[in-house]
Write a protein that holds these residues in place. Sequence first.
Motif, PDB file in Angstrom:
ATOM      1  N   UNK A  15      47.664  22.048  32.668  1.00 25.10           N
ATOM      2  CA  UNK A  15      47.076  23.391  32.730  1.00 25.10           C
ATOM      3  C   UNK A  15      46.640  23.851  31.344  1.00 25.10           C
ATOM      4  N   UNK A  16      45.653  24.725  31.267  1.00 22.13           N
ATOM      5  CA  UNK A  16      45.230  25.266  29.970  1.00 22.13           C
ATOM      6  C   UNK A  16      46.414  25.947  29.278  1.00 22.13           C
ATOM      7  N   UNK A  22      52.225  32.341  31.862  1.00 18.55           N
ATOM      8  CA  UNK A  22      52.296  33.070  33.126  1.00 18.55           C
ATOM      9  C   UNK A  22      52.936  32.195  34.191  1.00 18.55           C
ATOM     10  N   UNK A  23      54.101  32.588  34.639  1.00 17.87           N
ATOM     11  CA  UNK A  23      54.815  31.818  35.667  1.00 17.87           C
ATOM     12  C   UNK A  23      53.969  31.701  36.935  1.00 17.87           C
ATOM     13  N   UNK A  27      52.931  28.268  38.722  1.00 16.53           N
ATOM     14  CA  UNK A  27      53.292  28.029  40.118  1.00 16.53           C
ATOM     15  C   UNK A  27      52.057  27.677  40.936  1.00 16.53           C
ATOM     16  N   UNK A  28      50.970  28.401  40.707  1.00 16.48           N
ATOM     17  CA  UNK A  28      49.725  28.116  41.420  1.00 16.48           C
ATOM     18  C   UNK A  28      49.181  26.742  41.046  1.00 16.48           C
ATOM     19  N   UNK A  30      50.849  24.038  39.933  1.00 15.02           N
ATOM     20  CA  UNK A  30      51.679  23.000  40.541  1.00 15.02           C
ATOM     21  C   UNK A  30      51.465  22.970  42.051  1.00 15.02           C
ATOM     22  N   UNK A  31      51.395  24.157  42.672  1.00 11.48           N
ATOM     23  CA  UNK A  31      51.209  24.224  44.130  1.00 11.48           C
ATOM     24  C   UNK A  31      49.886  23.589  44.557  1.00 11.48           C
ATOM     25  N   UNK A  32      48.840  23.797  43.773  1.00 13.24           N
ATOM     26  CA  UNK A  32      47.540  23.202  44.114  1.00 13.24           C
ATOM     27  C   UNK A  32      47.630  21.674  44.107  1.00 13.24           C
ATOM     28  N   UNK A  33      48.305  21.131  43.112  1.00 14.97           N
ATOM     29  CA  UNK A  33      48.453  19.673  43.046  1.00 14.97           C
ATOM     30  C   UNK A  33      49.384  19.166  44.146  1.00 14.97           C
TER      31      UNK A  33
END
Length: 162
Positions: A15-16, A22-23, A27-28, A30-33
């Motif tokens: 991630x950038x 920003x948690x 989370x978003x 990791x969730x996307x992957x």
Amino acid sequence: MNFNESLAGEGPEGPPEALTKWTGFLLNWVAAHAREAYERVVAQVGLKPQHLGVLTHIQHGPMIQARLSDRLRVFKPVMVTLVNELEAMGLAERRPHAGDRRAVEVHILAAGLDKIREVDSLSEQASAEFFSPLTPQERQTLHGLLTKLAEEGPAGPWQNPS
């Protein structure tokens, strides 16, 4: 090819950095992957995650199609398509509801139960790969924290079907 190898060459390594404070963003990310990895697992047995959601909900007994739509938070016309596809694959079938002529129940067939077992087996392996950077204790902690957010968090209480 494992999950990590499948991401090689698909853009940035992670991630950038400016957004990692920003948690919610992490989370978003990791969730996307995780979603992509899970979609690949389910596709190996010819399903979409939504198909599996329907099958899982009816594995212990039929459910009215409209209730399935509500439980899975899927628009009713989309649920009609999903059940049509499951029927075409020979995994589920609609039957009239015994007490309500307006309602139809969705019943799982033996082949649908077999698909759930196939996905369970493949999911265990994919989860082990995806979560390999975490120790077993860290995995358990993560699962517990996510469960707590799902049950008590701002997205609203998660209702387990009765």
